[in-house]
Scaffold this active site. Structure first.
Site, PDB file in Angstrom:
ATOM      1  N   PHE A 157       1.168 -15.895 -20.998  1.00  0.00           N
ATOM      2  CA  PHE A 157       1.498 -15.947 -19.568  1.00  0.00           C
ATOM      3  C   PHE A 157       2.990 -16.077 -19.309  1.00  0.00           C
ATOM      4  O   PHE A 157       3.453 -15.768 -18.213  1.00  0.00           O
ATOM      5  CB  PHE A 157       0.765 -17.136 -18.903  1.00  0.00           C
ATOM      6  CG  PHE A 157       1.465 -18.458 -19.091  1.00  0.00           C
ATOM      7  CD1 PHE A 157       2.501 -18.849 -18.237  1.00  0.00           C
ATOM      8  CD2 PHE A 157       1.130 -19.313 -20.130  1.00  0.00           C
ATOM      9  CE1 PHE A 157       3.164 -20.055 -18.414  1.00  0.00           C
ATOM     10  CE2 PHE A 157       1.789 -20.522 -20.313  1.00  0.00           C
ATOM     11  CZ  PHE A 157       2.804 -20.888 -19.457  1.00  0.00           C
ATOM     12  N   GLU A 184      -4.631 -13.708 -18.582  1.00  0.00           N
ATOM     13  CA  GLU A 184      -5.455 -13.722 -17.373  1.00  0.00           C
ATOM     14  C   GLU A 184      -4.851 -14.619 -16.298  1.00  0.00           C
ATOM     15  O   GLU A 184      -5.257 -14.578 -15.146  1.00  0.00           O
ATOM     16  CB  GLU A 184      -6.887 -14.176 -17.709  1.00  0.00           C
ATOM     17  CG  GLU A 184      -7.039 -15.585 -18.279  1.00  0.00           C
ATOM     18  CD  GLU A 184      -6.808 -15.659 -19.802  1.00  0.00           C
ATOM     19  OE1 GLU A 184      -5.898 -14.981 -20.308  1.00  0.00           O
ATOM     20  OE2 GLU A 184      -7.537 -16.420 -20.465  1.00  0.00           O
ATOM     21  N   CYS A 289       9.064 -19.888 -25.519  1.00  0.00           N
ATOM     22  CA  CYS A 289       8.934 -20.146 -26.953  1.00  0.00           C
ATOM     23  C   CYS A 289      10.301 -20.343 -27.585  1.00  0.00           C
ATOM     24  O   CYS A 289      10.401 -20.758 -28.728  1.00  0.00           O
ATOM     25  CB  CYS A 289       8.208 -18.996 -27.629  1.00  0.00           C
ATOM     26  SG  CYS A 289       9.191 -17.504 -27.670  1.00  0.00           S
TER      27      CYS A 289
END
Ligand code: NAD
Length: 492
Positions: A157, A184, A289
């Site tokens: 996401f 999603e 990240c």
């Protein structure tokens, strides 16, 4: 759809064989604006049958696509680059609405995605392998990179505009068919991207989108018609994907979570280091990240540095990503916000001192947003949970170390290995950091270690499962296999 002119309706469906399709009607969920709590759309989850249909169409498209001259295969990418440039603000706005990051961050992310489209346009050079004349008596040898079939990518996401483009342009330019399964939680950006793909001139079936969650991914992992899977997401899922895809005989590259370190030498420009450390830890609300969220500071400048990072972070404005002047937007969901708050509580209980506490932040006009202000801990030690686990929120831990060498030890002691940064004025320290640093992306005096698209995106240990990484030549190798031709003509 208000504010989402580019989305194909209130329900995000699938783009299969050149058409938007509802699929077989599986589960689905709402897509929610994390700043307002407003439902923006619903997303439909693809069933195993929907995945199968996309794979069958992809395989059929692959048979003719791989035979098209490579120059033809890159033309839709040039077109896609132009469309992305023309509509970058509109896509960024969609991205901000569903993800929460700021407009500048969204534009920056899309710019990084566009870079990958540009690099993949160089596929005629990237696909070249080797040739050796007189490899043996009378023999020449040539290596040729060939596409393999249908590849899929499953993406997270936190960069819904960029991460699909770490893979998609390279997969198709090298002659494969490609299926994307985006997160999603924020699928509208990928749906917008596919509206541009629809305009860009790819033949039907070459590039497809299936939306979904765990069951959809499982169907992809188990489908015989998919040659390989690129995955980016959390470490436990990356490991599962790696094992299951490999057990099913697929190629797999799986990028996982991270815990990244900054090392600050006493020789560094401390103002610059403080500014870059805070922006690295807090940008995109820490949902990166590459967020550097543990900073190891040489004890001689420790007190001074703590003061500076607190000053810089205190000046950050928390708010909606659509409001000009916002530095830190909301976290993706209320559940994730609670998870990050739990980590802050854990840090307090572990004995780190919370010198900047963003937990009471309120944002006028956004009572239902998932906001958390910047939090800074000092006196963090390497054994603490907040120093070891990925928090994925605007939380920075500061740790004293006796010297750069000890900082490198702390960094290399992490089970992750995504990225690290050193701030220094010493070439010798920079060299030691480069030689001994284990993470796959290392930056010196550059803040966040984010490689340009013409280098691969590194990652090691629990941050990466596989061998060939995303972006550039690595991903071209992932998407192709080399045939070696050995040729001899007796009368030559
Ligand atoms: P996630 O692992 O929850 O989800 C990633 C994708 O996997 C989504 O498309 C999701 O639908 C799917 N998925 C989730 N659970 C699954 C399961 N059990 N089986 C099969 N598929 C599943 O990750 P996220 O929360 O969307 O993203 C954040 C994570 O991604 C962080 O850990 C972050 O560090 C990591 N990340 C890593 C990199 C990198 O380059 N290493 C880049 C970006 C994000």
């Amino acid at each position: 759809m208000t504010d989402h002119e580019t989305i194909a309706g209130d329900t995000v469906t699938h783009y299969v064989d050149g058409e938007w399709t509802d699929g077989a009607g599986g589960d689905g969920m709402d897509v929610v604006d994390p700043a307002t709590g407003e439902t923006l759309a619903a997303v439909e989850f693809a069933t195993a049958d929907d995945v199968d249909e996309a794979v069958r169409n992809g395989r059929e498209a692959f048979e003719s696509w791989r035979r098209r001259p490579i120059e033809d295969r890159i033309q839709p990418l040039f077109e896609l680059k132009g469309l992305l440039e023309d509509r970058i603000d509109e896509i960024a706005r969609t991205l901000v609405r569903e993800h929460g990051k700021t407009m500048d961050e969204a534009r920056g992310e899309l710019r990084r995605g566009i870079e990958n489209v540009e690099v993949a346009c160089g596929m005629p050079s990237l696909m070249q392998a080797g040739h050796v004349e007189h490899a043996a008596p009378g023999i020449d040898e040539t290596a040729v990179r060939k596409p393999l079939g249908v590849f899929a990518a499953v993406t997270p996401f936190n960069f819904p505009g960029m991460i699909p483009l770490w893979f998609l342009p390279y997969a198709v330019a090298s002659g494969n068919a490609f299926i994307l399964k985006p997160s999603e939680r924020d699928p509208l950006t990928a749906a917008t991207l596919f509206e541009l793909i629809d305009e860009a001139g790819f033949p039907d079936g070459v590039v497809q989108l299936v939306n979904g969650s765990v069951d959809t991914v499982d169907a992809m992992l188990d489908h015989d018609g998919i040659e390989g899977i690129s995955f980016v997401g959390s470490t436990p899922v990356a490991k599962t994907i790696y094992e299951r895809a490999a057990a099913n005989g697929k190629r797999v590259q799986a990028q996982g979570g991270a815990k990244n370190h900054v090392i600050v030498s006493e020789t560094a420009d401390l103002d610059f280091a403080a500014e870059k450390t805070v922006s690295s830890a807090m940008a995109c609300s820490g949902e990166r990240c590459l967020a550097n969220d543990v900073v190891c500071v040489e004890s001689s400048v420790y007190e001074e540095f703590v003061e500076r990072v607190v000053d810089v972070a205190s000046a950050q404005t928390v708010g909606s990503g659509l409001e000009p002047g916002t530095d830190i937007g909301p976290l993706i969901t209320g559940e994730h916000e609670q998870r990050v708050r739990n980590y802050v509580e854990t840090g307090v209980q572990e004995g780190a001192e919370l010198v900047l506490d963003g937990r009471d932040v309120t944002v006028d006009g956004y009572a239902d947003g998932n906001f958390l202000g910047p939090c800074i801990f000092r006196d963090v030690t390497a054994d603490m949970v907040i120093a070891r686990e990925e928090i994925f929120g605007p939380v920075l831990g500061v740790m004293p170390v006796s010297d750069v060498e000890e900082g490198i030890e702390v960094m290399n002691g992490s089970r992750f290995g995504n990225a690290a940064s050193l701030f220094t004025g010493s070439g010798a320290e920079a060299q030691q950091f480069r030689r001994e640093g284990e993470p796959g992306n290392l930056a010196v005096n550059a803040g966040t270690a984010a490689p340009m698209a013409f280098f691969h995106f590194g990652g090691r240990n629990d941050s990466f499962f596989g061998d060939l990484h995303a972006q550039a030549e690595d991903v071209v190798r992932f998407y192709t296999d080399e045939t070696v031709y050995i040729e001899r003509w007796p009368d030559a």
